[in-house]
Design an enzyme around this catalytic site. Structure first.
Site, PDB file in Angstrom:
ATOM      1  N   CYS A  85      -8.912  25.318   0.349  1.00 11.11           N
ATOM      2  CA  CYS A  85      -9.186  24.112  -0.444  1.00 11.11           C
ATOM      3  C   CYS A  85      -8.908  22.852   0.367  1.00 11.11           C
ATOM      4  O   CYS A  85      -7.865  22.724   1.012  1.00 11.11           O
ATOM      5  CB  CYS A  85      -8.345  24.122  -1.709  1.00 11.11           C
ATOM      6  SG  CYS A  85      -8.572  22.660  -2.748  1.00 11.11           S
ATOM      7  N   CYS A  88      -5.648  19.724  -0.248  1.00  4.58           N
ATOM      8  CA  CYS A  88      -4.384  19.603   0.482  1.00  4.58           C
ATOM      9  C   CYS A  88      -4.594  20.100   1.910  1.00  4.58           C
ATOM     10  O   CYS A  88      -5.409  20.993   2.156  1.00  4.58           O
ATOM     11  CB  CYS A  88      -3.279  20.425  -0.164  1.00  4.58           C
ATOM     12  SG  CYS A  88      -2.805  19.891  -1.816  1.00  4.58           S
ATOM     13  N   GLN A 280      -2.462   4.265  -9.368  1.00 10.68           N
ATOM     14  CA  GLN A 280      -1.806   5.125  -8.387  1.00 10.68           C
ATOM     15  C   GLN A 280      -1.716   6.553  -8.920  1.00 10.68           C
ATOM     16  O   GLN A 280      -1.460   6.774 -10.106  1.00 10.68           O
ATOM     17  CB  GLN A 280      -0.402   4.597  -8.068  1.00 10.68           C
ATOM     18  CG  GLN A 280      -0.386   3.211  -7.450  1.00 10.68           C
ATOM     19  CD  GLN A 280      -0.953   3.183  -6.040  1.00 10.68           C
ATOM     20  OE1 GLN A 280      -1.258   4.225  -5.445  1.00 10.68           O
ATOM     21  NE2 GLN A 280      -1.112   1.987  -5.487  1.00 10.68           N
ATOM     22  N   PHE A 309      -5.282  -8.590  -4.209  1.00  9.75           N
ATOM     23  CA  PHE A 309      -5.787  -7.248  -4.518  1.00  9.75           C
ATOM     24  C   PHE A 309      -4.939  -6.668  -5.652  1.00  9.75           C
ATOM     25  O   PHE A 309      -4.420  -5.560  -5.574  1.00  9.75           O
ATOM     26  CB  PHE A 309      -5.753  -6.333  -3.291  1.00  9.75           C
ATOM     27  CG  PHE A 309      -6.434  -6.894  -2.076  1.00  9.75           C
ATOM     28  CD1 PHE A 309      -7.807  -6.755  -1.900  1.00  9.75           C
ATOM     29  CD2 PHE A 309      -5.717  -7.569  -1.100  1.00  9.75           C
ATOM     30  CE1 PHE A 309      -8.436  -7.276  -0.777  1.00  9.75           C
ATOM     31  CE2 PHE A 309      -6.330  -8.086   0.026  1.00  9.75           C
ATOM     32  CZ  PHE A 309      -7.702  -7.943   0.192  1.00  9.75           C
ATOM     33  N   ASN A 314      -0.419  -4.067 -11.565  1.00  8.60           N
ATOM     34  CA  ASN A 314       0.683  -3.141 -11.303  1.00  8.60           C
ATOM     35  C   ASN A 314       1.891  -3.826 -10.672  1.00  8.60           C
ATOM     36  O   ASN A 314       3.038  -3.478 -10.973  1.00  8.60           O
ATOM     37  CB  ASN A 314       0.185  -2.012 -10.395  1.00  8.60           C
ATOM     38  CG  ASN A 314       1.171  -0.880 -10.233  1.00  8.60           C
ATOM     39  OD1 ASN A 314       1.621  -0.296 -11.208  1.00  8.60           O
ATOM     40  ND2 ASN A 314       1.513  -0.563  -8.996  1.00  8.60           N
ATOM     41  N   ASP A 378      -1.701  -5.767  -1.522  1.00  5.48           N
ATOM     42  CA  ASP A 378      -1.903  -4.320  -1.666  1.00  5.48           C
ATOM     43  C   ASP A 378      -3.398  -4.024  -1.520  1.00  5.48           C
ATOM     44  O   ASP A 378      -4.089  -3.737  -2.497  1.00  5.48           O
ATOM     45  CB  ASP A 378      -1.390  -3.860  -3.037  1.00  5.48           C
ATOM     46  CG  ASP A 378      -1.486  -2.355  -3.218  1.00  5.48           C
ATOM     47  OD1 ASP A 378      -1.722  -1.635  -2.227  1.00  5.48           O
ATOM     48  OD2 ASP A 378      -1.348  -1.890  -4.371  1.00  5.48           O
ATOM     49  N   CYS A 404      -2.267   1.647   2.210  1.00  4.12           N
ATOM     50  CA  CYS A 404      -2.674   3.053   2.110  1.00  4.12           C
ATOM     51  C   CYS A 404      -3.345   3.523   3.395  1.00  4.12           C
ATOM     52  O   CYS A 404      -3.923   4.613   3.428  1.00  4.12           O
ATOM     53  CB  CYS A 404      -3.600   3.259   0.910  1.00  4.12           C
ATOM     54  SG  CYS A 404      -5.107   2.274   0.966  1.00  4.12           S
TER      55      CYS A 404
END
Length: 448
Positions: A85, A88, A280, A309, A314, A378, A404
């Protein structure tokens, strides 16, 4: 007419590989006659037997079939489908080694972009690796040769879907229901015309958004309604583009009613979001990330703060609990609306949301006229290089950058350092355990 070049046949037998290190995408790296070999499922220091799965002019791609000398960092995978898969890539790696790999990746990127080094490396923010994932897009495919519907993530490095019956990294409200979802879809008249199911989980409710390429029959709608009731899931349909998403269970009282929620208890906030909104994926890390970001930024009651952003607020709304005024800016107009909804929901009057193009000079906007004491950024994976070019115009003393993508963070850090800021501290956050995704945070302070 030229003849199409015949694809070179791959060697059939596995070959021995001595693994030197990990690539940034989590594959082992070996060499054969000076040519790079990327080996799926192998760890640094290991000796493995590996089978060819692809070859290019400058590198080969292989998959480990046997580990003849194992690394002490190798562990049993918690998922039966981890080898195949693509959801992950690091389940076979011990948690400490996973986080060490992510820290090393961030360090390498900082070093690559001008030799930047934070004055302090902070300890990593760790996460439980199971049951954490609240957002995902599950592929759906009918396979005529097997007379079966598959539901899951794509296999590693190809377009086939992995035939899974559960997912241990997803929120159990979704991850434990892959088999009944697959059975439901196979039983529907539209079984071959549903390409994907988006899933989103709030604190109290989980939702599925079924992409239906054709109008559903009454019988199919009834089956979806029964599935939602039986499994306590909200069910949405998406007949065309994202704007067509609508809830069919429970019956919707209007678009404003189609919301999930999550809480930020440190700030006594409830955040509402649509299942298709960006949020998130890891609720635990998100709560701690927001706490850390505000601790680093240290907003004061008399300060004006800019949140770029900002999404649905959040960080904006927690900042509003601490500072005099916060301005959230976002390029997606739907998220600007969502931010305002959440400010109203939580009774906050000192948070303002604006839509703006953050790829150019925005310093002349009306909301920017008074400058800002502190700034939080962000951005998406592409980073904020253009934004960083203009930030000195505001005179902010402190900037917190949530990233990220370590490559664009390092690049943008170089811009901020050139503009007169110090990189005070940085560290990684394990937002996506068992993957090579690196989430990080950095603090910059004005040098003068």
């Amino acid at each position: 007419m030229s003849k199409r070049r015949r694809k070179k046949a791959l060697p059939a037998d596995p070959i021995p590989c001595d693994i030197e290190k990990l690539s940034h995408d989590g594959r082992g790296i070996a060499h054969l006659d000076g040519k790079i070999q990327f080996v799926d499922g192998a760890l640094p220091g290991e000796k493995v037997m590996a089978k060819y799965v692809g070859t290019r002019r400058s590198f080969d791609e292989l998959r480990a079939t046997e580990v003849t000398e194992a690394s002490p960092d190798r562990v049993e995978t918690p998922c039966d489908f981890a080898d195949l898969c693509g959801g992950c890539s690091l389940q076979h790696v011990a948690p400490d080694a996973q986080i060490g790999f992510k820290e090393a990746t961030l360090r390498e990127h900082f070093a690559h972009f001008g030799g930047i080094e934070p004055e302090q490396w902070v300890p990593p923010m760790r996460s439980d690796g199971l049951g954490y994932r609240r957002k995902a897009r599950l592929g759906v495919r009918f396979v005529p040769k097997r007379d079966a519907v598959l539901v899951g993530f794509r296999e590693k490095r190809n377009s086939f879907l992995t035939d899974i019956d559960r997912c241990v990294v997803m929120d159990p409200r979704i991850g434990e229901r892959i088999t009944p979802l697959r059975e439901l879809l196979y039983s529907m008249e539209a079984y071959s015309r549903i390409p994907q199911v988006e899933v989103a989980c709030g604190d109290d409710v989980a939702a599925m958004v079924v992409r239906n390429m054709d109008p559903l029959s009454d019988a199919d709608r009834d089956k979806l309604l029964a599935f939602g009731q039986a499994h306590e899931l909200h069910i949405y349909l998406q007949p065309k583009g994202p704007d067509t998403v609508h809830r069919i269970w429970p019956e919707s009282a209007g678009r404003d009613d189609e919301r999930l929620t999550y809480r930020l208890p440190s700030f006594d906030l409830t955040m509402r979001f649509h299942p298709m909104d960006f949020t998130q994926v890891n609720a635990d890390i998100n709560q701690r990330m927001v706490d850390h970001a505000l601790d680093w930024l240290e907003p004061q009651p008399d300060e004006r703060v800019l949140d770029l952003f900002c999404g649905l607020g959040n960080f904006t709304l927690p900042l509003a609990r601490r500072c005099g005024e916060v301005v959230g800016v976002e390029g997606d107009d739907a998220m600007v609306v969502r931010g305002r909804e959440n400010a109203d929901l939580n009774g906050l009057t000192n948070a303002r949301f604006h839509g703006a193009n953050l790829q150019g000079d925005f310093t002349g906007e009306s909301w920017a006229a008074e400058g800002f004491d502190k700034i939080l950024i962000d951005p998406p994976r592409s980073g904020a290089q253009e934004v960083c070019e203009y930030l000195t115009a505001f005179g902010a003393r402190r900037i917190v950058y949530v990233s990220c993508n370590p490559a664009t963070l390092a690049r943008d850090a170089g811009v901020l350092v050139e503009k007169g800021y110090r990189l005070v501290k940085a560290g990684v956050m394990d937002m996506f355990p068992h993957t090579t995704h690196v989430e990080s945070m950095a603090l910059f302070e004005r040098a003068d």
